[in-house]
Design a protein around this motif. Structure first.
Motif, PDB file in Angstrom:
ATOM      1  N   THR A 183     -24.206 -59.925  48.627  1.00  0.00           N
ATOM      2  CA  THR A 183     -24.326 -59.106  49.835  1.00  0.00           C
ATOM      3  C   THR A 183     -25.662 -59.424  50.502  1.00  0.00           C
ATOM      4  O   THR A 183     -26.554 -60.002  49.873  1.00  0.00           O
ATOM      5  CB  THR A 183     -24.302 -57.596  49.514  1.00  0.00           C
ATOM      6  OG1 THR A 183     -25.526 -57.246  48.851  1.00  0.00           O
ATOM      7  CG2 THR A 183     -23.109 -57.217  48.662  1.00  0.00           C
ATOM      8  N   PHE A 185     -27.720 -57.067  51.260  1.00  0.00           N
ATOM      9  CA  PHE A 185     -28.508 -55.857  51.033  1.00  0.00           C
ATOM     10  C   PHE A 185     -29.947 -56.211  50.638  1.00  0.00           C
ATOM     11  O   PHE A 185     -30.175 -57.155  49.884  1.00  0.00           O
ATOM     12  CB  PHE A 185     -27.899 -55.001  49.924  1.00  0.00           C
ATOM     13  CG  PHE A 185     -26.492 -54.535  50.190  1.00  0.00           C
ATOM     14  CD1 PHE A 185     -25.968 -54.508  51.473  1.00  0.00           C
ATOM     15  CD2 PHE A 185     -25.688 -54.117  49.145  1.00  0.00           C
ATOM     16  CE1 PHE A 185     -24.672 -54.075  51.714  1.00  0.00           C
ATOM     17  CE2 PHE A 185     -24.397 -53.676  49.365  1.00  0.00           C
ATOM     18  CZ  PHE A 185     -23.881 -53.658  50.653  1.00  0.00           C
ATOM     19  N   ASP A 205     -18.987 -48.338  55.214  1.00  0.00           N
ATOM     20  CA  ASP A 205     -20.200 -49.085  55.513  1.00  0.00           C
ATOM     21  C   ASP A 205     -21.345 -48.547  54.656  1.00  0.00           C
ATOM     22  O   ASP A 205     -21.212 -47.515  53.992  1.00  0.00           O
ATOM     23  CB  ASP A 205     -20.522 -48.963  57.003  1.00  0.00           C
ATOM     24  CG  ASP A 205     -19.329 -49.335  57.873  1.00  0.00           C
ATOM     25  OD1 ASP A 205     -18.801 -50.444  57.695  1.00  0.00           O
ATOM     26  OD2 ASP A 205     -18.916 -48.511  58.716  1.00  0.00           O
ATOM     27  N   LYS A 220     -31.732 -50.067  56.794  1.00  0.00           N
ATOM     28  CA  LYS A 220     -30.804 -51.053  57.338  1.00  0.00           C
ATOM     29  C   LYS A 220     -29.370 -50.571  57.167  1.00  0.00           C
ATOM     30  O   LYS A 220     -29.002 -50.014  56.130  1.00  0.00           O
ATOM     31  CB  LYS A 220     -30.987 -52.412  56.654  1.00  0.00           C
ATOM     32  CG  LYS A 220     -32.312 -53.085  56.992  1.00  0.00           C
ATOM     33  CD  LYS A 220     -32.382 -54.505  56.458  1.00  0.00           C
ATOM     34  CE  LYS A 220     -33.688 -55.176  56.876  1.00  0.00           C
ATOM     35  NZ  LYS A 220     -33.752 -56.588  56.429  1.00  0.00           N
ATOM     36  N   TYR A 222     -25.367 -51.726  57.174  1.00  0.00           N
ATOM     37  CA  TYR A 222     -24.505 -52.877  56.943  1.00  0.00           C
ATOM     38  C   TYR A 222     -23.053 -52.469  57.189  1.00  0.00           C
ATOM     39  O   TYR A 222     -22.551 -51.522  56.570  1.00  0.00           O
ATOM     40  CB  TYR A 222     -24.664 -53.391  55.514  1.00  0.00           C
ATOM     41  CG  TYR A 222     -26.080 -53.795  55.163  1.00  0.00           C
ATOM     42  CD1 TYR A 222     -26.537 -55.087  55.417  1.00  0.00           C
ATOM     43  CD2 TYR A 222     -26.954 -52.882  54.581  1.00  0.00           C
ATOM     44  CE1 TYR A 222     -27.839 -55.461  55.095  1.00  0.00           C
ATOM     45  CE2 TYR A 222     -28.250 -53.248  54.255  1.00  0.00           C
ATOM     46  CZ  TYR A 222     -28.693 -54.537  54.513  1.00  0.00           C
ATOM     47  OH  TYR A 222     -29.978 -54.900  54.194  1.00  0.00           O
ATOM     48  N   ASN A 224     -18.993 -53.079  57.131  1.00  0.00           N
ATOM     49  CA  ASN A 224     -18.031 -53.650  56.192  1.00  0.00           C
ATOM     50  C   ASN A 224     -16.786 -54.114  56.952  1.00  0.00           C
ATOM     51  O   ASN A 224     -16.222 -53.356  57.750  1.00  0.00           O
ATOM     52  CB  ASN A 224     -17.667 -52.570  55.164  1.00  0.00           C
ATOM     53  CG  ASN A 224     -16.741 -53.053  54.073  1.00  0.00           C
ATOM     54  OD1 ASN A 224     -16.307 -54.200  54.054  1.00  0.00           O
ATOM     55  ND2 ASN A 224     -16.426 -52.151  53.153  1.00  0.00           N
ATOM     56  N   PHE A 230     -20.249 -57.713  54.152  1.00  0.00           N
ATOM     57  CA  PHE A 230     -21.115 -56.849  54.943  1.00  0.00           C
ATOM     58  C   PHE A 230     -21.987 -57.667  55.887  1.00  0.00           C
ATOM     59  O   PHE A 230     -22.485 -58.742  55.530  1.00  0.00           O
ATOM     60  CB  PHE A 230     -22.007 -56.006  54.028  1.00  0.00           C
ATOM     61  CG  PHE A 230     -21.263 -54.949  53.263  1.00  0.00           C
ATOM     62  CD1 PHE A 230     -21.141 -53.668  53.762  1.00  0.00           C
ATOM     63  CD2 PHE A 230     -20.675 -55.247  52.035  1.00  0.00           C
ATOM     64  CE1 PHE A 230     -20.455 -52.691  53.059  1.00  0.00           C
ATOM     65  CE2 PHE A 230     -19.988 -54.282  51.322  1.00  0.00           C
ATOM     66  CZ  PHE A 230     -19.875 -52.996  51.836  1.00  0.00           C
ATOM     67  N   THR A 231     -22.180 -57.123  57.092  1.00  0.00           N
ATOM     68  CA  THR A 231     -23.038 -57.740  58.099  1.00  0.00           C
ATOM     69  C   THR A 231     -24.036 -56.704  58.582  1.00  0.00           C
ATOM     70  O   THR A 231     -23.654 -55.566  58.897  1.00  0.00           O
ATOM     71  CB  THR A 231     -22.211 -58.244  59.296  1.00  0.00           C
ATOM     72  OG1 THR A 231     -21.219 -59.156  58.831  1.00  0.00           O
ATOM     73  CG2 THR A 231     -23.105 -58.932  60.319  1.00  0.00           C
ATOM     74  N   GLU A 232     -25.302 -57.090  58.645  1.00  0.00           N
ATOM     75  CA  GLU A 232     -26.315 -56.137  59.092  1.00  0.00           C
ATOM     76  C   GLU A 232     -26.122 -55.792  60.563  1.00  0.00           C
ATOM     77  O   GLU A 232     -25.918 -56.669  61.406  1.00  0.00           O
ATOM     78  CB  GLU A 232     -27.719 -56.697  58.876  1.00  0.00           C
ATOM     79  CG  GLU A 232     -28.813 -55.710  59.269  1.00  0.00           C
ATOM     80  CD  GLU A 232     -30.214 -56.258  59.100  1.00  0.00           C
ATOM     81  OE1 GLU A 232     -31.168 -55.610  59.592  1.00  0.00           O
ATOM     82  OE2 GLU A 232     -30.361 -57.339  58.484  1.00  0.00           O
TER      83      GLU A 232
END
Length: 482
Positions: A183, A185, A205, A220, A222, A224, A230-232
C-alpha cells in the motif's frame, strides 16, 4: 437541628443524582488501564454484552481481562488471556459463523510485540491463535473488508520490534491466513486509523494520522478502488495531527460521512474539529461549532440523548495537560455543549471510550479508560439514565412481535397491535451500535394490526436498536443480525 440538617443533605443528594444523565456502574471493580483499550463484545448473541479491557495498570504491569454484565453471571470471566500493553482490540467474525471473535495487538507480558486472534468456541470461551502480523506499540489496528470478498482484513500502524514506524495492510485469504499487501500508507506512530467510505462509492477508504519517522505530524486520506488498491487523495483539506482520535458518521444526514478529529497539530497545539464532507472526499471545517481543543483522547459520534440525532463526545487533554470530557448536543445540526451530561464522569486523557447499550434498555452507555486528573489509571462503565422527554416510552397496553431475532437471513417480520394508534405517524427506525441511523420505513395499518416484513440484507452482521415510534410514543428493542 442535627436531624433537620441531615434531611436537607439527603434531599440535595437525591436531587443531584437524579439530574445526572450517566451513573457509574459499581457492580464490577474493573482494572484501571492506560495505553490500552476497553471494548464491548457480545460473545453469545444474547441481550447482554461483555467487556474486554487491556493495557497497563497503575503500576505499569500489562493486563487483559473480560467481564460479564449478564445479570445471572456478573463479574470477571475465567479464561486465559494474554496480558497486553500498548494494546488495541478489534471485534470481528473471523470465520463467519455468526459468533463474535476478537483480536488484540500490542506488547505481551514478556514485552514482545504480538498479535493474537481469539476465536469464539461458541460456549463462552475462546481459543487463541497467533497471527503472522507484527505487534506494535503507540499505534492502532482496524478491521474491515477492504477488498470486498466478505472476509475481514486488518490494518495495523505503530512502532514495531525494530523501532520502525509502520502502516501495513493484511488481507485475509480463504484458508484464514493473512497476506501482507503493498500500500502507499505512511508509517506512523501516536496516530489513528479511520476506516470509512469517504467518496460514497461503497468501498472502505482509509484516513491515517500520526508522527512519521521524521517526527513530523501528517494526515493522509487513501481512496480504495474496491480491490484494496489505494490511492492518496491530494488536498483532502484535513489538518495534520498526532496523539489523535478519529470518528466518521453522517451526522447531518446528507448522504455522506463526515469526520470528527482531535490531536496535536503541526503547531504543537491541541486541535479539535468537525469536518463536513462534500460527498467527493473533500472536507471543510464546520465553523459553526466551537469544540474544545484537546489531544490524546477519544472522539465519538453517538446519540446519547436518544433523540435520533448524532451528538459529539470528546475526551483528552488541553494545552496544560489537564484532562476533559465534553458532550455536544445536536439539535437540527446545531451543536451546543451539554454541561449536565458530564456530571459525575471522570475527565481522562490517554483515553479509550466505546459506546453500547450493554444493559439492553434502549439507550447508549459507555466504557471509559485512561488517566484521570490525578494521573491514576481508571476504567469505568457509565449507564445512561436519561430518556428523551419529548417521547413517551411505552411499557403497557402494547404488543410487539419481532421475529426471527436473531435473524440469520436478515429478513425480520414485525407485527404490532394497538387499539388507539394514529396510523399516519408510525415508523420503524434502526440504529447501529454507535447510534447512527441505518434504516427507516413506515408501517401499514390493517384493522389495528401493523405488519411489515423488513429486508435488512443491506446491513452488516451485528447488534442494532430497532425503534418503533407512533405519535409521541416509542418502543425500542435490540435486534441481532447474523
Amino acid at each position: 437541628m442535627k436531624p433537620y440538617k441531615l434531611i436537607l443533605l439527603f434531599f440535595t443528594i437525591i436531587q443531584y443524582s437524579h439530574a445526572q444523565q450517566f451513573i457509574e456502574n459499581f457492580e464490577i471493580e474493573l482494572n484501571g488501564i492506560v495505553y490500552g483499550e476497553s471494548q464491548w463484545i457480545n460473545i453469545d448473541n444474547n441481550s447482554s454484552e461483555e467487556l474486554i479491557i487491556s493495557g497497563y495498570d497503575d503500576y505499569y504491569n500489562s493486563t487483559s481481562a473480560m467481564y460479564s454484565y449478564q445479570p445471572e453471571n456478573i463479574g470477571l470471566m475465567s479464561f486465559d488471556m494474554e496480558a497486553f500493553s500498548n494494546s488495541n482490540i478489534e471485534i470481528l467474525d473471523f470465520n463467519n459463523n455468526g459468533f463474535t471473535d476478537f483480536i488484540i495487538n500490542g506488547f505481551n507480558s514478556s514485552d514482545l510485540p504480538e498479535t493474537l486472534l481469539y476465536v469464539n468456541d461458541t460456549n463462552g470461551s475462546f481459543t487463541s491463535q497467533n497471527l503472522s502480523i507484527p505487534g506494535t506499540s503507540t499505534g492502532e489496528m482496524k478491521v474491515g473488508d477492504f477488498n470486498n470478498d466478505n472476509l475481514d482484513d486488518i490494518i495495523i500502524t505503530g512502532m514495531n520490534a525494530n523501532y520502525t514506524y509502520i502502516a501495513k495492510l493484511y488481507l485475509q485469504t480463504n484458508d484464514g491466513s493473512f497476506t501482507d499487501t503493498p500500500t502507499p500508507f505512511f508509517g506512523n506512530s501516536y496516530g489513528s486509523i479511520l476506516s470509512f467510505d469517504a467518496n460514497n462509492d461503497g468501498n472502505l477508504d482509509i484516513l491515517l494520522t500520526g508522527f512519521t519517522n521524521n517526527y513530523i505530524p501528517e494526515t493522509k486520506l487513501y481512496l480504495n478502488d474496491g480491490n484494496a488498491v489505494f490511492t492518496e487523495k491530494i488536498d483532502a483539506g484535513i489538518a495534520e495531527v498526532y496523539f489523535s482520535a478519529l470518528s466518521a458518521a453522517d451526522y447531518d444526514n446528507d448522504g455522506d460521512e463526515d469526520i470528527l478529529i482531535s490531536g496535536y497539530d503541526s503547531t504543537y497545539k491541541p486541535f479539535t474539529a468537525l469536518y463536513n464532507n462534500d460527498g467527493n472526499a473533500n472536507f471543510n471545517i464546520n465553523t459553526e461549532i466551537n469544540l474544545a481543543n484537546l489531544y490524546w483522547g477519544a472522539t465519538n459520534f453517538v446519540d446519547y440523548d436518544n433523540d435520533g440525532d448524532l451528538d459529539i463526545f470528546i475526551t483528552g487533554a488541553d494545552e496544560n495537560t489537564l484532562p476533559h470530557i465534553k458532550f455536544y448536543n445536536n439539535i437540527n445540526n446545531v451543536f451546543t455543549e451539554d454541561t449536565n451530561a458530564n456530571t459525575g464522569i471522570y475527565a481522562t486523557y490517554v483515553s479509550s471510550a466505546h459506546w453500547s447499550d450493554y444493559d439492553n434498555d434502549g439507550d447508549m452507555d459507555f466504557v471509559l479508560s485512561g488517566l484521570n486528573s490525578n494521573n491514576d489509571a481508571i476504567s469505568k462503565v457509565y449507564t445512561n439514565q436519561n430518556e428523551n422527554l419529548s417521547i413517551e416510552v411505552v411499557t403497557h397496553n402494547t404488543q410487539l412481535l419481532l421475529h426471527p431475532n436473531p435473524s440469520v437471513n436478515k429478513t425480520v417480520n414485525l407485527v404490532y397491535d394497538e387499539n388507539n394508534l394514529n396510523s399516519s405517524k408510525n415508523a420503524v427506525t434502526i440504529y447501529s451500535s454507535l447510534g447512527q441511523k441505518v434504516y427507516e420505513t413506515a408501517l401499514i395499518n390493517s384493522f389495528h394490526e401493523y405488519k411489515k416484513s423488513l429486508d435488512l440484507t443491506s446491513l452488516e452482521n451485528g447488534i442494532y436498536l430497532m425503534q418503533f415510534t407512533f405519535d409521541n410514543k416509542r418502543i425500542t428493542k435490540k435486534l441481532i443480525l447474523k
